[in-house]
Each structure stands twice: as C-alpha cells, then as structure tokens.
Scaffold this motif. Structure first.
Motif, PDB file in Angstrom:
ATOM      1  N   ILE A 259       0.729  -1.835   0.024  1.00  0.00           N
ATOM      2  CA  ILE A 259       0.063   0.016   0.078  1.00  0.00           C
ATOM      3  C   ILE A 259       1.044   1.548   0.215  1.00  0.00           C
ATOM      4  O   ILE A 259       2.014   1.650   0.994  1.00  0.00           O
ATOM      5  N   ILE A 260       1.083   2.168  -0.606  1.00  0.00           N
ATOM      6  CA  ILE A 260       1.649   3.778  -1.076  1.00  0.00           C
ATOM      7  C   ILE A 260       0.746   4.364  -0.823  1.00  0.00           C
ATOM      8  O   ILE A 260      -0.458   4.965  -1.228  1.00  0.00           O
ATOM      9  N   GLU A 261       1.168   5.860  -0.064  1.00  0.00           N
ATOM     10  CA  GLU A 261       0.258   6.851   0.001  1.00  0.00           C
ATOM     11  C   GLU A 261       1.345   8.326   0.121  1.00  0.00           C
ATOM     12  O   GLU A 261       1.520   7.852   0.606  1.00  0.00           O
TER      13      GLU A 261
ATOM     14  N   PRO B  61      -3.079 -12.047   9.591  1.00  0.00           N
ATOM     15  CA  PRO B  61      -3.903 -12.470   7.748  1.00  0.00           C
ATOM     16  C   PRO B  61      -2.641 -13.056   7.199  1.00  0.00           C
ATOM     17  O   PRO B  61      -1.558 -13.029   7.205  1.00  0.00           O
ATOM     18  N   ASP B  62      -3.929 -14.383   6.302  1.00  0.00           N
ATOM     19  CA  ASP B  62      -2.617 -14.954   5.585  1.00  0.00           C
ATOM     20  C   ASP B  62      -1.272 -14.096   4.198  1.00  0.00           C
ATOM     21  O   ASP B  62      -0.269 -14.012   4.414  1.00  0.00           O
ATOM     22  N   THR B  63      -1.930 -12.844   4.308  1.00  0.00           N
ATOM     23  CA  THR B  63      -1.356 -11.893   3.251  1.00  0.00           C
ATOM     24  C   THR B  63      -0.679 -10.948   4.388  1.00  0.00           C
ATOM     25  O   THR B  63      -1.022 -10.148   4.866  1.00  0.00           O
ATOM     26  N   GLY B  64       0.846 -10.453   4.340  1.00  0.00           N
ATOM     27  CA  GLY B  64       1.368  -9.872   4.993  1.00  0.00           C
ATOM     28  C   GLY B  64       1.060  -8.638   4.178  1.00  0.00           C
ATOM     29  O   GLY B  64       0.508  -8.095   2.980  1.00  0.00           O
ATOM     30  N   ARG B  65       1.524  -6.985   4.166  1.00  0.00           N
ATOM     31  CA  ARG B  65       0.776  -6.095   4.632  1.00  0.00           C
ATOM     32  C   ARG B  65       2.696  -4.982   4.758  1.00  0.00           C
ATOM     33  O   ARG B  65       2.911  -5.292   5.846  1.00  0.00           O
ATOM     34  N   ILE B  66       2.819  -4.237   3.547  1.00  0.00           N
ATOM     35  CA  ILE B  66       3.575  -3.385   3.589  1.00  0.00           C
ATOM     36  C   ILE B  66       3.028  -1.686   3.400  1.00  0.00           C
ATOM     37  O   ILE B  66       2.298  -1.802   1.945  1.00  0.00           O
ATOM     38  N   ARG B  67       3.188  -0.788   3.631  1.00  0.00           N
ATOM     39  CA  ARG B  67       2.697  -0.093   3.692  1.00  0.00           C
ATOM     40  C   ARG B  67       3.647   1.312   3.999  1.00  0.00           C
ATOM     41  O   ARG B  67       4.398   1.285   4.836  1.00  0.00           O
ATOM     42  N   ILE B  68       4.419   2.440   2.573  1.00  0.00           N
ATOM     43  CA  ILE B  68       4.483   3.338   2.297  1.00  0.00           C
ATOM     44  C   ILE B  68       3.589   4.407   2.435  1.00  0.00           C
ATOM     45  O   ILE B  68       2.466   4.818   1.368  1.00  0.00           O
ATOM     46  N   ARG B  69       3.972   5.292   4.357  1.00  0.00           N
ATOM     47  CA  ARG B  69       3.034   6.596   3.813  1.00  0.00           C
ATOM     48  C   ARG B  69       4.091   7.715   3.172  1.00  0.00           C
ATOM     49  O   ARG B  69       5.721   7.546   4.012  1.00  0.00           O
ATOM     50  N   VAL B  70       4.095   8.605   2.736  1.00  0.00           N
ATOM     51  CA  VAL B  70       4.600   9.580   2.231  1.00  0.00           C
ATOM     52  C   VAL B  70       4.109  11.522   2.990  1.00  0.00           C
ATOM     53  O   VAL B  70       3.083  11.270   2.894  1.00  0.00           O
TER      54      VAL B  70
END
Length: 767
Positions: free
Chosen positions: A341-343, A385-394
């Motif tokens: 996820i990219i914000e 959750p089975d799916t890992g989450r990586i989030r990039i916030r700017v």
C-alpha cells in the motif's frame, strides 16, 4: 522539417511516452489480483489499445503485435477463460519484453526471437492465435538513443517540469503528464475522448527541460537572492549616509545662525539652507523608493527561487510505480503473499535525490519481504491474516520529507540481534549485554551486519541497512526504527525535500559564521548554571525535562574557544532520536541560502562540513553536517567503564522521578548490568515477587511506599531477604543514613555524590 526528421522526432516521443505507459500497465496488471480488478482491467485495456495504435502508425510492428496478444490475454482473463495469476505472470513478462523493444527500434520493427517466444506464450494463455508479422518498411536511419532509458526513474539528462502557474510558492507541484507529440490512434471507444482531451490539456502546460539548465537556474536564483540581500544592506547603508549628511547640515545651519556675518553672506546662507532642505527631502524620497524597489526585487527573486525549486521536484510516484511489481516478484520467490500500500506518492522530491531515495527504499522493501514478513502458514499460527502488509507513507513536514516503510511482520528480536553481533565479532559479550533495546535495534546499521546465515540472491551478504543509513545521512537526513516483536517494524526516513535552497540557522564561532539546517534545530537557549548536570562523567543540560548532552561546538570542530560566558548561548539539535545542546558564541540570523559544495582542498573532505553559502556581507558561511556532529557527540558521551562478563547483574531500579531513573539507569548500564524499573515501592515489591533480581536500588521519598518501608518489607520477606538493597537518596544527613541502615539497607549512597566508581565499588562489595 522533412519527413524523416519528423519521424525520428515522433519515434523519440513514442519511446518516452511508452516507457511511462508501460509503468501504468504493470501497476494495472498487478491490481488484477485485487478487489479493484474491474477498473484495473479497463485501464490496462485502454493503455494497451493506445500503445498498439501508436506503434502500428509508426511502423513498429513487433510492439503492435505484442500489445494485440496482451489484449487477447486480458480479454480471456475477464471472461474467466484464464486464471488471473497465470494471466498476470505472462503479461508482466510481456511488459519486460516491450520495455526492451522501445530501446531497440530495429527489433521493434522486425521482431526478434524474444518477441516470437513472448507472442507464443501469450497466445497459449489466451487461446487466440496472433497473425505473424508481415513485411514492414524500416525508416532510413534509426533515431538517436532515447533520453528515457527505463520506466523506473526519470531520464538522467532530462526532467519534465510543469510550467509554473501563479500559485502559492509552497504548493507542491503535481505530476505532469508526458508530452505526446505523435498523432493519436483512432479511439476505440467514444468515452476515451474526454481522457484524451484532458491529457492534451495537461501536455499543453508541460515541457521537458534539461536538468542541467534547472541546476544552473537554481544556483543562479540562489546567487541572485544573496545579491538582492546585499542590495538591501547597501540600501540601509545609503540611508545611514544620508542621515549623517542631514545631521551635518543641521550643525552647519546652527553655526550660521550663531555667527554674525554681513547681509550678503547671510543671503547666501539662507539660499544654502533652502538647498539643504530640498536635498534632504529628495534624499528621503530616494531612500524610500530605493528601499521599496529593493524589497520588491527581493520578493520576486525569492518567488523565482521557489518556482525553480518546485520545477526540480519530481513526483515520488516516478520510482514508486515500479515497487508493486518488484515486491510481487520477491514475494513469489519466497512463496509469500504480500499487499503493498502506497500513500501520497504524488508528493515531490528534488530530482538530484531521486536515485538515492529509490536505492534506499529498494533495500527497505527487500528487507521487509525477506526478513520482516512471515510465511502464510506461520502467520496463520500467529493469528495474522495470510497476506502480509507493507505500507509506504509519505508526508511533508515543513522543508522535510518523511517516508515511512511499515510491515506487520515478525518485528526484531533484540536478543537475537545481540547474539548475531557477538558471532560476527562486532561486539564483545559484555558490550552486547550493556546495550539498551534501542541500541540493540540500531545494530542493523552496522557495516557487515546480517541476521541471515546463508547467502541468497536477496540476503546474507552483509550489505543493506548500513547503505540506507549512509545514503540518507549524505543527503542531510536521518533514519529511525521502531519495532515490536511479533507485531512489525516501521522504518522512517527523514530527508530534506529540496537540496537547491535550504533554511539554515546562522551562528557565530569567533569571527566566523556557521550554518545548521533549520530542520535539525529544535531550540535555542541560554545555558544557566542551575541547568547543568553531570551524567556518568558527561556534562549535560536539562532540556524539556530530559538530560541532553552539552558540547562546546568550537572545540568539537577543532577550533579555539569554548565556554566564555556565564550563560552561554546554545543550539539544541536533533538527529533521529538523539539530541545535543551545542554551545556557540552567538546567533546571527535564520535565512534561506543556496547550498554549494565545498570548493578547494581546504574544506573538501573535512569532517562535519556539508557545504558553503555566500552571505550578503561578503562572508562565506560554512554549513555543518548534523549527522556527523551527532555521531561524534555520541562517541564522546559513551561511557567506557564496563563490568566483567561474570559480574553481569539483573538490577531493579526504584524511583518516582523519570529523570532520576534515566540518569541512574544509564549509570548502571554503563557498568554492564541490565536494568528494570519501578515507579514506587508498591510496584517494586510486586515485581520482586514475580521476578529474580541480583540487586535493588531504591529512592526514599516515593508515593504509596517509600524506600525505608520497602526495604523493611523486603528484608522481612524470607524469599527475597538475601537480595542486596542500596538506597540512593538526596537526603544526606547522618540521621537519614541511620534510618536507612536500620531499615536493613546494605548501603546508603547520596545522589549528589554518585559516580561510576562509587557505584561500581558498592555493587562489587555487595555481590
């Protein structure tokens, strides 16, 4: 322009536009696996159709053939005839081949073995045969190598800059669409027309500018700002000169009135007086007009500098758009499911920083997938959750850019990090044992540090986070890490948004002027004698309730001088989570300057120096590199006394004052022991019932249960009576000491007399 020259120009524009279009296609293809699949499929179909039409119009048959075959795969996936994952994989591979083709126009015209294999792979997945390439007419000469080389980063020699509109100077420019010069292919659907009109409208307001021109404009704007500041200074000096002439005229007139002179001379004096009054009025009007003009000029030049700085900004999406594909590919090699996820990817960053920011983020994303995120099976066991989450916030904070990379993975095991450091001989067991949790996490920034035991394509080579830290600090930024074991890790990059102009605080050391980035300055203050303290041999000052290292900046830089005042001025700076109060000789001003690299052999490569800036009075300000300064401050403040490995103890520290706990805890850790804390006697007694301690250090005056009562209760409890108790108190009278010893304390130390040696001797004697 002749036909061949026009075609070469169109081919070059096609290469530039198609590189951007491929990036959008890849993002859309990856989204086919998400909930937004329907919209993503429409976007991909539109981009493929446009690419196909433009390629065929220019005679690039192989690109048109591949785009057509990819359209068939997309149609089959939407109709449910092909598995989404299969379609995604083959279309991403097709994007790689298309990326190669736009750099090799010969192959784009005639095709190659790679294109034949790719067309066959696409046909097998879609179930639709694709017609073979027919004879094509090649252009007379291949065009020059395109300025845009890859879809990941902007071209090295060209950057697209939006034409500045009359907007506020601080507004962040939006990403400009590429300039499409080639005639568009016929629209496949009527609803595509509004989008085309919008693109053309944006294109009409955008141009491609050579970045060397932008660099020159940036330096010129900075120099002009300095020159206009000098003009303001000269204007002030001119006003002062006229004021002196005015005072001199007044003196002349007073003297003339007091002197008895003939009438003829008196008449001339009266005429001179009238001329003086007229001269004074004219001078006043000139000073006012000149001052207004200088101020207007300075304001316009400042706006020009802001526009140039904006033009240098490139949207972070320029590099971020490549990350979903990269993360997906890395995750597939490890059989992991990852959602990226990219914000706020439209926020801009200085073009000259883009490559370093991209390299740093590539390291962080790779580590997040490889080290941070667990396998699906393990995540199920942990209730995740089975799916890992990586989030990039700017986000933008003033002049600084904050980029956070957060994962919900396993977090960092500090004990494992310490053991790895010991195994790699980066630390001795004693040094590792003395590390705090934060210091243990920061081991990841040591060169050669890696928790991976076996070398793979991704990890175990000992190169990674130290590179990230070095790149970010070279840009004048910092790296922060927060991690919770089992919950995840967040790494924050704090960077200047632009390197062209920088707001700095100018300070004085002797007769010289030095600058510090305003973004690194927390506060300015006067150091009062009562604010000073000593923390295990290091001079400190209390700032916002916390002890902060106090360092004379002059001697640290190798200059003469030091603390020559009873209440010396100081600048409190921050780097990451570290603070320091730097003593200076005085403050000059805060202003925006054009930063230039160090010239000549005198400053080039000198420690603590980031660059120089010209001032309006002709002096050159030396700009300091705060990360280097903070590294030296940490080295100076780090205690060297360590306990033998066999004497490492588990100590419980009891005190209701956070500052006292921080100071005393650091003192105990300096001796190589581990520390746990309690805020009062009641909490301490509960901890002692449930944990094992080798030593207890307690204050006296605390709420709920004071130190004397706690000591009596401990000594009256057989299970814990043998634990040595040392009372640390500011109460220093003989009566207080007697009360402590009567309560059963094994030692009584006065806080005002506490030092490393005294505490070490007491602990050694009791344990």
């Amino acid at each position: 322009m002749d036909t061949e020259a026009l075609k070469k120009s169109l081919l070059k524009k096609f290469q530039e536009v198609t590189a951007d279009r491929l990036q959008k296609i890849q993002l859309g293809v990856i989204d086919l696996e998400k909930e937004t699949a329907e919209q993503a499929a429409e976007d991909v179909a539109r981009e493929l159709h446009t690419m196909k039409g433009e390629a065929r119009m220019l005679g690039l048959a192989a690109i048109g053939q591949l785009a057509h075959a990819a359209e068939d795969v997309l149609r089959a996936e939407r109709e449910g005839k092909t598995a989404t994952e299969t379609a995604t994989d083959v279309m991403l591979r097709a994007c790689d081949v298309l990326s190669d083709l736009i750099e090799d126009l010969d192959a784009a015209h005639t095709g190659s073995s790679a294109t034949e294999e790719m067309v066959k792979a696409l046909s097998d997945v879609s179930g639709h045969p694709v017609p073979a390439l027919g004879p094509v007419r090649k252009p007379a000469a291949a065009p020059p190598k395109p300025a845009v080389q890859a879809p990941v980063a902007p071209p090295a020699a060209m950057v697209q800059a939006p034409v500045p509109a009359p907007a506020p100077a601080q507004a962040t420019p939006r990403a400009a669409e590429p300039v499409v010069v080639a005639a568009p292919a016929p629209a496949a659907k009527e609803e595509e027309a509004p989008n085309t009109a919008k693109s053309n409208s944006i294109a009409d307001r955008s141009i491609r500018v050579n970045v060397e021109v932008l660099d020159s404009l940036g330096l010129l704007a900075g120099d002009l700002l300095v020159e206009s500041a000098r003009g303001r200074l000269r204007s002030t000096e001119t006003a002062q000169l006229f004021e002196r002439f005015s005072r001199l005229g007044d003196r002349f007139l007073r003297i003339s009135e007091e002197v008895d002179v003939p009438d003829v001379i008196r008449t001339e004096l009266e005429r001179a007086e009238a001329d003086l009054h007229m001269l004074r009025d004219d001078a006043f009007r000139f000073v006012r007009r000149n001052g207004d003009g200088i101020n207007t000029l300075h304001g316009n030049l400042a706006q020009l500098a802001d526009h140039v700085a904006e033009a240098r900004l490139v949207p972070l999406s320029t590099v971020f758009d490549a990350f979903p594909r990269a993360v997906r590919d890395i995750a597939k090699t490890q059989n992991k499911e990852v959602d990226l996820i990219i914000e706020n990817a439209d926020i801009g960053v200085d073009r000259s920083m883009l490559a370093d920011v991209r390299d740093a983020l590539v390291h962080l994303l790779r580590n997040a997938v490889d080290h941070g995120l667990e396998s699906s099976d393990f995540r199920q066991q942990m209730g995740k959750p089975d799916t890992g989450r990586i989030r990039i916030r700017v986000r933008v904070d003033g002049d600084m850019l904050h980029i956070e990379v957060e994962d919900d993975g396993r977090g960092m095991d500090t004990e494992r990090l310490k053991q790895v450091a010991i195994n790699k001989r980066l630390l001795s067991p004693v040094q590792a044992a003395a590390l705090s949790e934060r210091e243990a996490i920061e081991l990841i920034f040591r060169p050669g540090f890696s928790t991976r035991e076996q070398v793979s394509e991704l990890s175990g080579r000992g190169v990674g986070m130290d590179v990230v830290k070095r790149k970010v600090e070279t840009l004048g930024g910092s790296v922060g890490v927060q991690s919770r074991q089992g919950r995840g890790t967040t790494i924050t990059l704090r960077l200047p948004q632009s390197l062209a102009l920088m707001k700095v605080l100018l300070v004085r050391l002797g007769d010289d002027v030095y600058g510090m980035p305003a973004a690194d300055v927390v506060a300015v203050m006067r150091i009062k004698p009562d604010d000073r303290m000593e923390v295990f041999g290091t001079l400190a000052v209390r700032h916002r309730g916390k002890p902060t290292a106090l360092v004379a900046l002059g001697p640290l830089l190798g200059l003469n001088g030091g603390n020559r005042f009873d209440k010396p001025p100081a600048v409190v700076v921050r780097h990451g989570d570290d603070y320091a109060a730097l003593v200076v000789d005085g403050f000059v001003d805060e202003r925006e300057v054009a930063v230039k690299p160090c010239g000549g052999e005198f400053l080039k490569g000198a420690p603590f120096i980031a660059g120089t800036a010209a001032l309006e009075d002709g002096r050159i300000a030396v700009l300091l590199h705060v990360p280097d300064i903070m590294t030296e401050v940490r080295r100076m403040a780090r205690p060297v006394t360590q306990a033998p490995a066999s004497r490492r103890l588990r100590v419980l520290l009891v005190d209701d004052s956070p500052i006292a706990r921080a100071t005393e805890g650091a003192l105990v850790k300096a001796l190589g022991h581990s520390v746990e804390e309690a805020q009062d006697g009641e909490e301490a007694y509960v901890k002692v019932q449930n944990n094992t301690y080798d030593l207890i250090l307690t204050d006296v005056q605390m709420p709920k249960l004071d130190g004397f009562s706690l000591t009596r209760r401990l000594k009256g409890t057989p299970a814990v009576a043998r634990i040595p108790v040392i009372i640390l108190s500011s109460l220093a009278s003989p009566e207080d000491k007697r009360r402590g010893l009567d309560a059963g304390a094994d030692a009584y130390l006065v806080k005002g007399e506490l030092g490393v040696e005294i505490l070490a001797q007491s602990i050694d004697r009791l344990t």
